[in-house]
Design a protein around this motif. Sequence first.
Motif, PDB file in Angstrom:
ATOM      1  N   LEU A 133       5.208  -0.380   7.800  1.00 55.84           N
ATOM      2  CA  LEU A 133       6.440  -0.794   7.127  1.00 55.84           C
ATOM      3  C   LEU A 133       6.888  -2.123   7.713  1.00 55.84           C
ATOM      4  N   LEU A 134       7.160  -3.075   6.841  1.00 50.09           N
ATOM      5  CA  LEU A 134       7.645  -4.383   7.270  1.00 50.09           C
ATOM      6  C   LEU A 134       9.044  -4.563   6.691  1.00 50.09           C
ATOM      7  N   LYS A 135      10.039  -4.053   7.402  1.00 54.52           N
ATOM      8  CA  LYS A 135      11.415  -4.030   6.896  1.00 54.52           C
ATOM      9  C   LYS A 135      11.945  -5.424   6.580  1.00 54.52           C
ATOM     10  N   ASP A 136      11.567  -6.410   7.378  1.00 55.68           N
ATOM     11  CA  ASP A 136      12.101  -7.749   7.158  1.00 55.68           C
ATOM     12  C   ASP A 136      11.601  -8.384   5.865  1.00 55.68           C
ATOM     13  N   THR A 137      10.438  -7.957   5.353  1.00 56.84           N
ATOM     14  CA  THR A 137       9.904  -8.523   4.111  1.00 56.84           C
ATOM     15  C   THR A 137      10.073  -7.592   2.922  1.00 56.84           C
ATOM     16  N   GLY A 138      10.496  -6.337   3.178  1.00 57.69           N
ATOM     17  CA  GLY A 138      10.639  -5.382   2.088  1.00 57.69           C
ATOM     18  C   GLY A 138       9.304  -4.907   1.544  1.00 57.69           C
ATOM     19  N   ARG A 139       8.279  -4.997   2.367  1.00 57.50           N
ATOM     20  CA  ARG A 139       6.929  -4.593   1.952  1.00 57.50           C
ATOM     21  C   ARG A 139       6.370  -3.557   2.916  1.00 57.50           C
ATOM     22  N   CYS A 140       5.318  -2.936   2.490  1.00 56.66           N
ATOM     23  CA  CYS A 140       4.605  -2.060   3.415  1.00 56.66           C
ATOM     24  C   CYS A 140       3.117  -2.156   3.150  1.00 56.66           C
ATOM     25  N   GLY A 141       2.349  -1.815   4.164  1.00 56.44           N
ATOM     26  CA  GLY A 141       0.894  -1.790   4.046  1.00 56.44           C
ATOM     27  C   GLY A 141       0.473  -0.455   3.468  1.00 56.44           C
ATOM     28  N   VAL A 142      -0.374  -0.505   2.442  1.00 56.60           N
ATOM     29  CA  VAL A 142      -0.850   0.713   1.788  1.00 56.60           C
ATOM     30  C   VAL A 142      -2.379   0.685   1.761  1.00 56.60           C
ATOM     31  N   LYS A 143      -2.979   1.754   2.265  1.00 56.35           N
ATOM     32  CA  LYS A 143      -4.439   1.926   2.172  1.00 56.35           C
ATOM     33  C   LYS A 143      -4.693   2.741   0.925  1.00 56.35           C
ATOM     34  N   LEU A 144      -5.379   2.146  -0.051  1.00 53.64           N
ATOM     35  CA  LEU A 144      -5.647   2.821  -1.309  1.00 53.64           C
ATOM     36  C   LEU A 144      -6.626   3.969  -1.102  1.00 53.64           C
ATOM     37  N   LEU A 145      -6.380   5.074  -1.791  1.00 53.18           N
ATOM     38  CA  LEU A 145      -7.282   6.220  -1.701  1.00 53.18           C
ATOM     39  C   LEU A 145      -8.607   5.895  -2.382  1.00 53.18           C
ATOM     40  N   ARG A 146      -9.671   6.533  -1.911  1.00 53.87           N
ATOM     41  CA  ARG A 146     -11.037   6.400  -2.432  1.00 53.87           C
ATOM     42  C   ARG A 146     -11.671   5.057  -2.133  1.00 53.87           C
ATOM     43  N   THR A 147     -10.956   4.177  -1.461  1.00 50.42           N
ATOM     44  CA  THR A 147     -11.532   2.901  -1.035  1.00 50.42           C
ATOM     45  C   THR A 147     -10.946   2.584   0.337  1.00 50.42           C
ATOM     46  N   ALA A 148     -11.473   1.583   0.962  1.00 50.46           N
ATOM     47  CA  ALA A 148     -10.920   1.149   2.243  1.00 50.46           C
ATOM     48  C   ALA A 148      -9.978  -0.030   2.028  1.00 50.46           C
ATOM     49  N   GLU A 149      -9.644  -0.302   0.777  1.00 54.48           N
ATOM     50  CA  GLU A 149      -8.839  -1.462   0.418  1.00 54.48           C
ATOM     51  C   GLU A 149      -7.398  -1.313   0.896  1.00 54.48           C
ATOM     52  N   MET A 150      -6.898  -2.370   1.521  1.00 55.20           N
ATOM     53  CA  MET A 150      -5.517  -2.403   2.004  1.00 55.20           C
ATOM     54  C   MET A 150      -4.730  -3.376   1.126  1.00 55.20           C
ATOM     55  N   LYS A 151      -3.478  -3.017   0.827  1.00 53.79           N
ATOM     56  CA  LYS A 151      -2.613  -3.871   0.020  1.00 53.79           C
ATOM     57  C   LYS A 151      -1.237  -3.953   0.659  1.00 53.79           C
ATOM     58  N   SER A 152      -0.616  -5.116   0.527  1.00 54.65           N
ATOM     59  CA  SER A 152       0.777  -5.291   0.930  1.00 54.65           C
ATOM     60  C   SER A 152       1.600  -5.159  -0.343  1.00 54.65           C
ATOM     61  N   VAL A 153       2.474  -4.158  -0.383  1.00 53.62           N
ATOM     62  CA  VAL A 153       3.184  -3.830  -1.620  1.00 53.62           C
ATOM     63  C   VAL A 153       4.683  -3.788  -1.364  1.00 53.62           C
ATOM     64  N   LYS A 154       5.459  -4.334  -2.315  1.00 56.02           N
ATOM     65  CA  LYS A 154       6.914  -4.242  -2.217  1.00 56.02           C
ATOM     66  C   LYS A 154       7.314  -2.772  -2.304  1.00 56.02           C
ATOM     67  N   LEU A 155       8.310  -2.407  -1.507  1.00 54.42           N
ATOM     68  CA  LEU A 155       8.789  -1.029  -1.507  1.00 54.42           C
ATOM     69  C   LEU A 155       9.271  -0.596  -2.890  1.00 54.42           C
TER      70      LEU A 155
END
Length: 176
Positions: free
Chosen positions: A38-60
Amino acid sequence: MADGDADTARVAVGDLVELHSLQNVQGLNGRQGRVVSLLKDTGRCGVKLLRTAEMKSVKLTNLRRIEESLLNAPMPAAFMQSTPGTPVFKVLLRFLPAEALLALSCCQADLPDEVRSAAEVWQQLLKDNFGGDYATAQRRFPSAATPSRAFVLLARLQRSMRRVELSRGDLAEAGE
């Protein structure tokens, strides 16, 4: 409490979430993942997508928390008995994890054939879990007459490979 604080309170590290309302990468809408940061200062969080190892930074604001206890609730028996053989069932198969499909392929009399014959579902699982397609799997396993059989054989190979452990060196040295 500011709007950003309310969004942050909705999810926590480890939560299962669904991505929604994404404008720039609409293909990710509906995908699920786990919150890893969780990155509170940017309003985003890191999400590891299921079924892949792909990571995404997504707005809350583009995340919807999934209540996991609902995912593990049993399917009503009446629904499971009335659904096979219908177009709805074929759509449902697309949303089941590989473990569930494998379990269904061992169930009731006519259900295994329907599950195993859902070629497009198994082909997607081959892509998601092993990074290839049915043709590639057939080159590795010529006896795999269907995508579901190819998936089973690749899963067995993957389990076997996990058991192999090299403590030092490389494969060339292992044979000596």
